[in-house]
Design an enzyme around this catalytic site. Structure first.
Site, short mmCIF file in Angstrom:
data_model
loop_
_atom_site.label_atom_id
_atom_site.label_comp_id
_atom_site.label_asym_id
_atom_site.label_seq_id
_atom_site.Cartn_x
_atom_site.Cartn_y
_atom_site.Cartn_z
N HIS A 136 -33.23 57.23 6.05
CA HIS A 136 -33.04 56.83 4.65
C HIS A 136 -32.12 55.62 4.46
O HIS A 136 -31.23 55.61 3.59
CB HIS A 136 -32.52 58.02 3.83
CG HIS A 136 -33.54 59.13 3.68
ND1 HIS A 136 -34.90 58.91 3.68
CD2 HIS A 136 -33.38 60.48 3.52
CE1 HIS A 136 -35.53 60.07 3.53
NE2 HIS A 136 -34.64 61.04 3.43
N HIS A 210 -36.40 60.32 -4.14
CA HIS A 210 -36.23 61.58 -3.39
C HIS A 210 -35.95 62.76 -4.33
O HIS A 210 -35.09 63.60 -4.03
CB HIS A 210 -35.11 61.40 -2.37
CG HIS A 210 -35.20 62.27 -1.17
ND1 HIS A 210 -35.26 63.65 -1.26
CD2 HIS A 210 -35.25 61.98 0.15
CE1 HIS A 210 -35.33 64.15 -0.04
NE2 HIS A 210 -35.33 63.16 0.83
N GLU A 347 -42.21 62.70 -1.40
CA GLU A 347 -41.66 61.34 -1.29
C GLU A 347 -42.79 60.38 -0.93
O GLU A 347 -43.31 60.44 0.19
CB GLU A 347 -40.57 61.31 -0.22
CG GLU A 347 -39.45 62.32 -0.44
CD GLU A 347 -38.78 62.75 0.86
OE1 GLU A 347 -38.35 61.90 1.63
OE2 GLU A 347 -38.70 63.97 1.10
C1 GLA Z 1 -36.31 63.78 3.97
C2 GLA Z 1 -36.30 64.09 5.42
C3 GLA Z 1 -35.68 65.42 5.64
C4 GLA Z 1 -34.29 65.45 5.08
C5 GLA Z 1 -34.32 65.06 3.63
C6 GLA Z 1 -32.93 64.95 3.07
O1 GLA Z 1 -37.17 64.60 3.30
O2 GLA Z 1 -37.58 64.04 5.99
O3 GLA Z 1 -35.67 65.72 7.01
O4 GLA Z 1 -33.48 64.54 5.78
O5 GLA Z 1 -34.99 63.85 3.46
O6 GLA Z 1 -32.12 66.03 3.37
#
Ligand code: GLA
Length: 383
Positions: A136, A210, A347
């Protein structure tokens, strides 16, 4: 204020109802945005909260710190309003957030293997903030940044424009990237998130929101009985660190088959290596249809409330994540703990690790090109 009360109030101020009617139509068309202070960052910058309202649409609050969706209020089938996104009651919650509860993720959403990639023969090193991988956008990704906000008014009412300029070399990424995200509401219940970006040097970019949803209401138990339909015939299997192997695997005859509506919890604990790696669902699905066209990616129904979420996107993929890392330690805006699997995320994205996977749709952005992404989260009620 209702139409008639406003006319009455304006009439009391000596304006004729005919004039008022005209004013009323202009003032009430489309979306309205109210802005207010939401506190200050540790370095003293003022943060704001923007509340978007429109008839037929959820009431959505967004802050320009990280572009977080702070709340999304929507009626159930009896008209009772519930807040369907997880989040915090105040700015302190967001400055301490490690779960990305509704923020704008960048410069590269999801994982980049071993926190490095090559572009045009040059190697770029990122911070490893998720085991050996970058997640991220790194520890100071776009979620932690203060975006410049502007409320723009047009024929369809107000829109919220958030802008962030990411400097060359920030978090290891090349090129100055100028990212603009426009939030707006549609009268069919859709929250529209429109992304664009340009760069002054070749770079990679993958922006997403997100938001964590629980259609029964934030903090109301788990989402295991929500029914999900995913417009995906394949997904991208991962290794133990959640990096795609490169394969596009058909969902048929696997617990990843959501082509017809199935309860999220029906197979989540099945003896399946992919589910073990994710601790549940934490996988990229290949959205059916042509990337670039806004098309339905997912539909989720919570039968008790009737609340229904549809997600449309122009992106090639969608990460379906079932809040497997939540553990009840984070307490949300109404004081309720966020349990493991207490929410789901959809997402919109380019596939994880695309910068290292030549066969995946490219996430490279070059000077003179424009990155575009649109996603709609549409709330309605199934009777
Ligand atoms: C995304 C990732 C997960 C986790 C979330 C945040 O969905 O794929 O593994 O890191 O973000 O917690």
């Amino acid at each position: 204020m209702t139409h008639s009360r406003r006319i009455l109030r304006l009439a009391l101020f000596g304006l004729t109802p005919i004039l008022c009617l005209g004013a009323e139509m202009t003032a009430q068309a489309g979306t309205r945005i109210e802005r207010k202070a939401f506190g200050k960052t540790k370095s003293g910058e003022s943060v704001e909260l923007f509340t978007l309202t429109r008839a037929g649409a959820p009431k959505v609050a967004i802050t320009n710190l990280g572009g977080y969706v702070v709340s999304m209020l929507a009626p159930d089938r009896t008209g009772r309003i519930g807040d369907v996104t997880l989040g915090f009651k105040d700015l302190a919650g967001y400055t301490g957030d490690t779960s990305y509860f509704g923020c704008l993720v960048g410069r590269y959403a999801n994982r980049i293997a071993k926190a490095a990639f090559s572009l045009d023969g040059k190697r770029y090193a990122l911070s490893a903030n998720n085991g050996p991988n970058s997640l991220h956008g790194g520890p100071t990704g776009f979620c932690s940044r203060l975006w410049t906000a502007a409320v723009k008014s047009g024929k369809d009412g107000d829109t919220l424009e958030l802008k962030y300029v990411s400097r060359d070399g920030e978090e290891g990424y090349p090129g100055t990237l100028t990212a603009t995200v426009v939030y707006s509401l549609r009268e069919d219940g859709g929250l529209v998130i429109d992304y664009s970006a340009t760069s002054d040097a070749p770079t990679v970019v993958n922006l997403t929101n997100h938001a964590y949803f629980n259609l029964a209401g934030e903090g109301e138990g788990t989402i295991l009985d929500h029914e999900l339909q995913l417009e995906a015939d394949a997904f991208t299997p991962v290794d133990a660190t959640l990096i795609p192997t490169g394969e596009l695997k058909p969902v048929a005859e696997t617990p990843f088959d959501f082509r017809k509506p199935v309860a999220i919890g029906a197979r989540i604990d099945a003896a399946d290596e992919q589910l073990k790696f994710g601790g549940g669902y934490d996988h990229n699905f290949v959205v059916r249809g042509a990337p670039g066209a806004l098309r339905l990616a997912a539909r989720v129904v919570e039968k008790k409330s009737g609340r229904t979420l549809e997600m449309f996107t122009t992106e090639p993929g969608v990460q379906f994540y079932t809040g497997n890392f939540l553990d009840g330690k984070v307490v949300g805006k109404a004081g309720k703990p966020y349990l493991k699997r207490g929410a789901f995320c959809l997402e919109a994205q380019h596939y994880p690790d695309s910068p290292n996977q030549p066969d995946f749709p490219s996430a490279v952005l070059r000077p003179g090109q424009q990155y575009r992404q649109a996603t709609v989260y549409r709330l309605s009620v199934t009777k």
